[in-house]
Design a protein around this motif. Structure first.
Motif, PDB file in Angstrom:
ATOM      1  N   ALA A 139     -50.651 -31.339  10.813  1.00 13.90           N
ATOM      2  CA  ALA A 139     -50.127 -31.874  12.069  1.00 13.90           C
ATOM      3  C   ALA A 139     -48.634 -32.082  11.923  1.00 13.90           C
ATOM      4  CB  ALA A 139     -50.811 -33.185  12.431  1.00 13.90           C
ATOM      5  N   ASP A 140     -47.914 -31.905  13.011  1.00 14.66           N
ATOM      6  CA  ASP A 140     -46.478 -32.213  13.053  1.00 14.66           C
ATOM      7  C   ASP A 140     -46.320 -33.568  13.712  1.00 14.66           C
ATOM      8  OD1 ASP A 140     -45.713 -29.813  11.896  1.00 14.66           O
ATOM      9  OD2 ASP A 140     -45.663 -28.783  13.821  1.00 14.66           O
ATOM     10  N   ASP A 141     -45.859 -34.548  12.937  1.00 14.15           N
ATOM     11  CA  ASP A 141     -45.696 -35.877  13.513  1.00 14.15           C
ATOM     12  C   ASP A 141     -44.410 -35.953  14.302  1.00 14.15           C
ATOM     13  OD1 ASP A 141     -44.195 -35.793  11.035  1.00 14.15           O
ATOM     14  OD2 ASP A 141     -43.834 -37.920  11.359  1.00 14.15           O
ATOM     15  N   THR A 142     -44.397 -36.838  15.269  1.00 16.53           N
ATOM     16  CA  THR A 142     -43.190 -37.056  16.055  1.00 16.53           C
ATOM     17  C   THR A 142     -42.362 -38.148  15.397  1.00 16.53           C
ATOM     18  OG1 THR A 142     -44.291 -38.681  17.448  1.00 16.53           O
ATOM     19  CG2 THR A 142     -44.349 -36.379  18.179  1.00 16.53           C
ATOM     20  N   ASP A 143     -41.141 -38.316  15.853  1.00 17.65           N
ATOM     21  CA  ASP A 143     -40.268 -39.375  15.363  1.00 17.65           C
ATOM     22  C   ASP A 143     -39.461 -39.889  16.545  1.00 17.65           C
ATOM     23  OD1 ASP A 143     -38.978 -41.136  13.728  1.00 17.65           O
ATOM     24  OD2 ASP A 143     -38.205 -39.649  12.328  1.00 17.65           O
ATOM     25  N   GLY A 154     -49.034 -38.627  22.169  1.00 18.43           N
ATOM     26  CA  GLY A 154     -47.670 -38.255  21.826  1.00 18.43           C
ATOM     27  C   GLY A 154     -47.244 -38.681  20.447  1.00 18.43           C
ATOM     28  N   VAL A 155     -48.204 -39.051  19.589  1.00 19.91           N
ATOM     29  CA  VAL A 155     -47.847 -39.464  18.245  1.00 19.91           C
ATOM     30  C   VAL A 155     -47.653 -38.255  17.341  1.00 19.91           C
ATOM     31  CG1 VAL A 155     -48.554 -40.885  16.282  1.00 19.91           C
ATOM     32  CG2 VAL A 155     -49.111 -41.607  18.595  1.00 19.91           C
ATOM     33  N   ILE A 156     -48.421 -37.178  17.595  1.00 19.86           N
ATOM     34  CA  ILE A 156     -48.198 -35.907  16.905  1.00 19.86           C
ATOM     35  C   ILE A 156     -47.951 -34.839  17.957  1.00 19.86           C
ATOM     36  CG2 ILE A 156     -49.642 -36.584  14.949  1.00 19.86           C
ATOM     37  CD1 ILE A 156     -51.815 -34.718  16.064  1.00 19.86           C
ATOM     38  N   GLU A 157     -47.418 -33.729  17.503  1.00 24.81           N
ATOM     39  CA  GLU A 157     -47.178 -32.621  18.418  1.00 24.81           C
ATOM     40  C   GLU A 157     -48.498 -32.108  18.978  1.00 24.81           C
ATOM     41  OE1 GLU A 157     -44.372 -31.739  19.474  1.00 24.81           O
ATOM     42  OE2 GLU A 157     -42.969 -32.636  18.048  1.00 24.81           O
TER      43      GLU A 157
END
Length: 489
Positions: A473-477, A438-441
């Protein structure tokens, strides 16, 4: 480990993995992988000019003592860092050229006594001057003697040796695995029998603190450069020229691919004076860099006020101890108050101006927002570069990829189509792991050959030993702002 940034018009020379991070190509790694803080300290005891891991407040006392007279800083600096629970704290004791060990010479029993045995404190520092020695016959066995070592009036150790001989006394001291205070050297044998003494002090110990200058801190940076660490803070010093040197050093190391961050602050007067807000904002504007955290205020702990320069040690520990999937925003602190309570408008200015602030929300002291000192975005950056979490994530990605490339690919895999496919496959597996955590999409991540360098008509043809990849990659926040509408009917 070679690496860093690169451009097509300025190719690096050393072998290594070189990456450019663009705003759309962020990624992250599993939580908790980065967590080492390094701290220079001043103390009256302990190893000097070497790295020592400190894991508890008891270890601080054992290694450096609790004595903070004469500008010693070890206890405060290390304790504040430990309170934030980083994975590891490395202390590096500084000292100037006056640093010296305490020593005492013991004599034999001849009518014209000979200097037979020299006792030296194990470390340079004034603490050794507190050591006292008593040599006397053992109360149980008259054929043995004891050397009793005291720290002031506290008995530290009894060294028992046979027949009172000088050689046996030295062996008893030097071969005692539990002895962490003194060492012994035989000078002259004399008659071989050590004379009795009572409560005599070691002398000449000097902590080497008073003459420490910015040059000593800058020299320490050279030693830090050889270590694997993630966050640096100083020990409460706030000299502007030293800050400038540290910032320049961090910028250089980050450009070379070593993803470190430094937390710095100011003096108590700067934190609480009439111009406290403008001074803190000016510090950030002057630095204006994502690898530097500018702490804007100090904290009050157990009734003692600490400047922002001192509190920076806690901030460094907090950053190192926070999981990469988390954030330092609104992180709780151990402080009962702050040295200056910023108003709401001042807090907004801090967020906009790159000042890391502790606030009292009426119940507890917490971090306002996990930001670094970056104010003006440079080419290729977006506002995410202002967040501590984003920078740490990018730094860890760089480190992981460098390490993986050096361990498994560079010099080991042929630069053929098959070799490049293997490298791409490993990269995708890496991103897949991040997505699972769950760290990146979980969708949209990819690793591929950079089309600028491959294909039928590339802009630049790679050399035979070069590989150019693109990572997406799309990172999460984490949630930092929650907006709601309350409808009353």
């Amino acid at each position: 480990m070679a690496g860093g940034t690169w451009s097509a018009t300025d190719m690096p020379v050393l072998p290594g993995l070189y990456m450019i991070f663009q705003a759309a190509a962020l990624a992250a790694i599993e939580p908790g992988a980065r967590g080492t803080v390094v701290l220079p300290v001043k103390a009256h005891w302990g190893p000097m000019n070497e790295f020592v891991e400190v894991g508890s407040e008891a270890a601080i006392t054992a290694l450096f003592t609790d004595d903070e007279t004469g500008s010693a800083t070890a206890r405060t600096t290390l304790r504040l860092a430990l309170l934030a629970q980083p994975k590891k704290v490395l202390a590096y004791r500084l000292g100037d050229s006056s640093a010296a060990i305490a020593t005492k010479t013991l004599q034999d029993t001849t009518s014209t006594p000979v200097n037979a045995l020299r006792i030296d404190a194990k470390y340079k520092g004034a603490r050794g001057n507190n050591f006292r020695l008593t040599v006397a016959t053992n109360l149980v066995d008259n054929n043995k003697k004891d050397i009793k070592l005291y720290d002031g009036t506290t008995l530290l150790r009894i060294f028992t040796f046979t027949s009172g001989t000088v050689a046996a006394a030295a062996a008893a001291i030097n071969e005692d695995a539990g002895n962490i205070w003194i060492s012994a050297s035989v000078l002259l044998p004399g008659n071989g029998i050590l004379a009795d003494v009572s409560n005599i002090a070691l002398t000449g110990g000097n902590s080497g603190i008073s003459g420490i200058t910015n040059a000593d801190y800058i020299a320490a940076l050279g030693a830090f450069e050889t270590q694997d660490f993630h966050v640096l803070a100083l020990d409460g010093v706030f000299d502007a020229a030293l800050r400038t040197s540290v910032v320049a050093w961090v910028k250089r190391l980050r450009a070379e691919g070593k993803g470190i961050t430094v937390a710095l602050g100011g003096s108590a007067a700067e934190d609480t004076g009439a111009t406290a807000v403008s001074v803190a904002l000016t510090r950030s504007a002057t630095v204006d860099f994502e690898g530097v955290i500018n702490v804007g205020d100090g904290g009050v702990l157990d009734g003692v006020s600490y400047s922002s320069a001192q509190t920076a040690a806690w901030v460094a520990g907090l950053v190192a101890g926070t999981a990469l999937s988390g954030s330092t925003t609104y992180a709780a602190s151990p402080f009962e108050d702050v040295t200056r309570r910023w108003t709401r408008s001042e807090q907004e200015a801090a967020v906009k101006g790159g000042v890391f602030l502790l606030i009292h929300d009426g119940r507890k002291v917490k971090v306002l927002k996990g930001i670094n000192s970056l104010v003006s975005l440079r080419s290729g950056q977006n506002k995410g570069w202002k967040k501590i979490r984003k920078i740490r994530v990018m730094d860890q990605i760089t480190y992981d990829l460098m390490q993986t490339a050096e361990d498994n690919y560079i010099g080991k895999v042929n630069n053929t189509a098959e070799g490049r496919l293997a490298l791409i496959g490993a990269g995708k597996d890496y991103l897949r792991t991040l997505a699972t955590e769950g760290v990146i999409e979980s969708t949209g991540y990819n690793v591929s050959l950079d089309p600028r360098f491959y294909g039928s008509s590339p802009a630049i043809k790679p050399d035979d030993d070069q590989v150019f990849l693109t990572w997406t990659a799309d990172d999460t926040d984490v949630m930092e702002q929650i907006f709601g509408t309350f409808n009353v009917q």
